[in-house]
Design a protein around this motif. Structure first.
Motif, PDB file in Angstrom:
ATOM      1  N   SER A  97     -20.244  -7.089  17.643  1.00 51.27           N
ATOM      2  CA  SER A  97     -18.789  -7.280  17.302  1.00 51.27           C
ATOM      3  C   SER A  97     -18.402  -7.870  16.013  1.00 51.27           C
ATOM      4  O   SER A  97     -17.549  -7.613  15.129  1.00 51.27           O
ATOM      5  N   LEU A  98     -19.373  -8.811  15.730  1.00 49.19           N
ATOM      6  CA  LEU A  98     -19.032  -9.648  14.338  1.00 49.19           C
ATOM      7  C   LEU A  98     -20.227  -9.174  13.032  1.00 49.19           C
ATOM      8  O   LEU A  98     -20.324 -10.124  12.401  1.00 49.19           O
ATOM      9  N   ILE A 138     -13.674 -17.909  12.145  1.00 50.71           N
ATOM     10  CA  ILE A 138     -14.367 -17.374  13.289  1.00 50.71           C
ATOM     11  C   ILE A 138     -14.327 -18.482  14.578  1.00 50.71           C
ATOM     12  O   ILE A 138     -14.407 -19.352  14.271  1.00 50.71           O
ATOM     13  N   TYR A 188     -15.711 -15.593  24.349  1.00 46.78           N
ATOM     14  CA  TYR A 188     -15.801 -14.439  23.406  1.00 46.78           C
ATOM     15  C   TYR A 188     -15.846 -15.029  21.829  1.00 46.78           C
ATOM     16  O   TYR A 188     -15.478 -16.421  21.850  1.00 46.78           O
ATOM     17  N   LYS A 234     -14.468 -14.022  17.747  1.00 46.29           N
ATOM     18  CA  LYS A 234     -14.002 -13.228  17.038  1.00 46.29           C
ATOM     19  C   LYS A 234     -13.537 -13.878  15.703  1.00 46.29           C
ATOM     20  O   LYS A 234     -13.587 -15.028  15.824  1.00 46.29           O
ATOM     21  N   ARG A 235     -13.099 -13.034  14.633  1.00 41.95           N
ATOM     22  CA  ARG A 235     -12.185 -13.676  13.604  1.00 41.95           C
ATOM     23  C   ARG A 235     -10.860 -13.838  13.847  1.00 41.95           C
ATOM     24  O   ARG A 235     -10.093 -12.470  14.244  1.00 41.95           O
ATOM     25  N   MET A 265      -7.112 -11.621  17.170  1.00 40.24           N
ATOM     26  CA  MET A 265      -8.587 -11.808  16.856  1.00 40.24           C
ATOM     27  C   MET A 265      -9.028 -10.420  16.614  1.00 40.24           C
ATOM     28  O   MET A 265      -8.840  -9.327  17.546  1.00 40.24           O
ATOM     29  N   MET A 266     -10.140 -10.118  15.901  1.00 44.85           N
ATOM     30  CA  MET A 266     -10.857  -8.900  15.726  1.00 44.85           C
ATOM     31  C   MET A 266     -12.322  -9.525  15.232  1.00 44.85           C
ATOM     32  O   MET A 266     -12.584 -10.280  14.646  1.00 44.85           O
ATOM     33  N   GLY A 267     -13.014  -8.490  15.492  1.00 43.86           N
ATOM     34  CA  GLY A 267     -14.434  -8.432  15.125  1.00 43.86           C
ATOM     35  C   GLY A 267     -14.567  -7.811  13.612  1.00 43.86           C
ATOM     36  O   GLY A 267     -13.792  -7.110  13.246  1.00 43.86           O
ATOM     37  N   ARG A 277     -15.558  -3.598  12.614  1.00 45.01           N
ATOM     38  CA  ARG A 277     -14.101  -3.059  12.917  1.00 45.01           C
ATOM     39  C   ARG A 277     -14.112  -1.851  13.973  1.00 45.01           C
ATOM     40  O   ARG A 277     -13.218  -1.801  14.951  1.00 45.01           O
ATOM     41  N   SER A 310     -15.783  -2.994  18.054  1.00 47.23           N
ATOM     42  CA  SER A 310     -15.501  -4.346  18.546  1.00 47.23           C
ATOM     43  C   SER A 310     -14.033  -4.091  19.486  1.00 47.23           C
ATOM     44  O   SER A 310     -12.999  -3.492  19.193  1.00 47.23           O
ATOM     45  N   ASP A 345     -11.338  -6.097  20.835  1.00 45.57           N
ATOM     46  CA  ASP A 345     -10.500  -7.356  20.400  1.00 45.57           C
ATOM     47  C   ASP A 345      -9.260  -6.982  20.898  1.00 45.57           C
ATOM     48  O   ASP A 345      -8.798  -6.591  21.403  1.00 45.57           O
TER      49      ASP A 345
END
Length: 482
Positions: free
Chosen positions: A107-108, A175, A228, A230-231, A426-428, A431, A434, A436
């Protein structure tokens, strides 16, 4: 022992203590008192008496085994003593300083890769006081090996959430490692997707029917939920919206991470080799060739894909690309003949249910991120968005909305609600691949674990250990690229 004899004995023990033990005690006591001050609970300082006895007076016979006549007892207990000491030290380091973490999914990518082993700094945002203090060290929630599936922790006691002072706060672009919020409830035989998504897909009664396909329904405490990474793309009190894959915060366009990826279809003039994919940096799991039947030819031709002289279609592949990878493809017209971004489909698993029915992962929101101390009106729409925060994360289990649209919290009608915690979106960076916050919602502050700061080791699962399996160029690199 009377008072005088006790005082005499105490003086004797203190007087006979070697200088080296006083030095060791002094170092440990300073560290301990620093920890007590950090915890902000001076009652813990009473444990200094125990440390004084361990190092100086020795009334409690922790080392009784050293005087045993049995060599076997001395040998076995020396190992037990060393192991217990190591476990205690590891427990405190992992709880209050940091711990290692392995990247399990893509996801990242390309920021962090599958097989990266990270050091996560818990002091960055302040470590949480362990909320489930009795647990098996080095294990998140289930025991390994032949005990696999058995809980690795005791549900009681539970300690109220408290975070110690850290060096920084969560910022946009960080992150972050956190406990998976939707992982509070788990179907033991089907952990993915999460329980709440399963309920949306199959219905509450089906998931909770005892069907072996789902297994036992288990509740996990906050700090025992899966980790988990994520960013952070949205902070407490901000409004986030995604338009054509670009993130807007409070209406302002945000920069796209350099390593962000989106899914593309790309057509080639010849079949690609493993070497071609390696040169592009496309992971093995992302190398997908599209199966094309003759009935697909007209539709593909209308989308701009090339056709051969006989009307057939040259190879078409599918996978995630960064902006740099996309430019690299466009610079090789002798190999790549067509490139098209994958349209984002509607998705009935997006968060929040009902509100997001006509959203996509590329066209999402706007949605406001809860902030501690802010009061919102409890409308039906707000209830659909924030009821999980109110019920699951802030502990108001007896909260619901009746058919007339009246919200009840703790059994009483309520027309507004004040949030008790900050939340994050939060998102990966990968994109389109992911799961998220777009799918399971906000991350509460009490779920934040720490900030990855360094890649300790990086292993490529698709290569042998001695044939490129160790990514030497990633070792000791920053694990938090902007």
């Amino acid at each position: 022992m009377d008072k005088n004899k006790f005082v005499a004995d105490l003086k004797s023990r203190i007087g006979s203590t070697k200088a080296t033990r006083w030095v060791r005690f002094g170092i440990v006591a300073l560290l301990f008192l620093g920890w007590v001050a950090w915890m902000g609970n001076w009652w813990l300082a009473l444990l200094l008496v125990l440390l004084f006895d361990i190092y100086i007076t020795g009334y409690i016979p922790f080392t009784w085994w050293k005087n045993s006549r049995s060599k076997t007892v001395r040998t076995v207990m020396s190992w037990v003593d060393a192991i217990v000491y190591a476990i205690v030290v590891v427990y405190f380091v992992f709880a209050f300083v940091g711990q290692n973490y392995q990247i399990p999914s893509s996801s990242l990518e390309k920021s962090l890769l599958v097989g990266d082993y990270l050091w996560v700094n818990k002091m960055a945002y302040g470590p949480r006081v362990p909320m489930t203090p009795v647990h098996f060290p080095l294990v998140q929630n289930t025991m390994p090996g032949w005990l696999g599936g058995t809980k690795s922790y005791l549900d009681s006691p539970q300690i109220k959430y408290h975070r110690l002072k850290g060096f920084d706060t969560v910022k946009t672009g960080d992150i972050v490692v956190f406990n998976f919020p939707a992982g509070d409830t788990v179907a033991s035989n089907m952990p993915n997707p999460d329980y709440h998504t399963l309920v949306r897909l199959y219905g509450h009664d089906v998931v909770n029917s005892g069907d072996p396909a789902f297994g036992e329904i288990i509740y996990r405490p906050v700090d025992r939920r899966e980790n988990y990474v994520k960013r952070t793309v949205g902070l407490p009190g901000q409004t986030i919206e995604i338009r054509s894959d670009s993130i807007y915060i409070d209406g302002s366009l945000q920069p796209m991470p350099a390593e962000a990826q989106h899914n593309y279809y790309f057509q080639t003039k010849r079949p690609l080799t493993d070497s071609d994919f390696d040169n592009l940096g496309i992971a093995v799991d992302d190398r997908h060739r599209i199966s094309i039947s003759p009935s697909d030819y007209p539709a593909l031709a209308s989308l701009g894909f090339d056709t051969n002289a006989d009307g057939t279609i040259p190879p078409i592949y599918f996978g995630p690309l960064t902006a740099g990878m996309r430019e690299q493809m466009l610079s090789q017209p002798n190999v790549f003949s067509h490139l098209m971004k994958q349209p984002a489909p509607t998705d009935d698993t997006l968060f929040p249910a009902g509100i997001a029915d006509d959203w996509t992962r590329a066209q999402y929101g706007p949605i406001w991120i809860p902030r501690r101390g802010v009061t919102i009106p409890l409308t039906r729409e707000n209830w659909d968005i924030y009821n999980r925060c109110i019920r699951n994360y802030e502990g108001h289990n007896d909260a619901y909305i009746d058919p007339n649209g009246t919200v009840y919290i703790d059994g009483k009608p309520a027309d507004s609600y004040t949030f008790g915690m900050d939340y994050y979106f939060m998102m990966g960076d990968n994109r389109d691949n992911s799961l998220d916050s777009r799918y399971w919602g906000f991350v509460p502050e009490d779920h934040i674990v720490g900030k990855p700061i360094m890649i300790l080791l990086s292993l490529d699962k698709d290569k042998g250990l001695f044939s490129g399996g160790i990514r030497w160029n990633r070792i000791l690199r920053s694990a938090n690229p902007k």
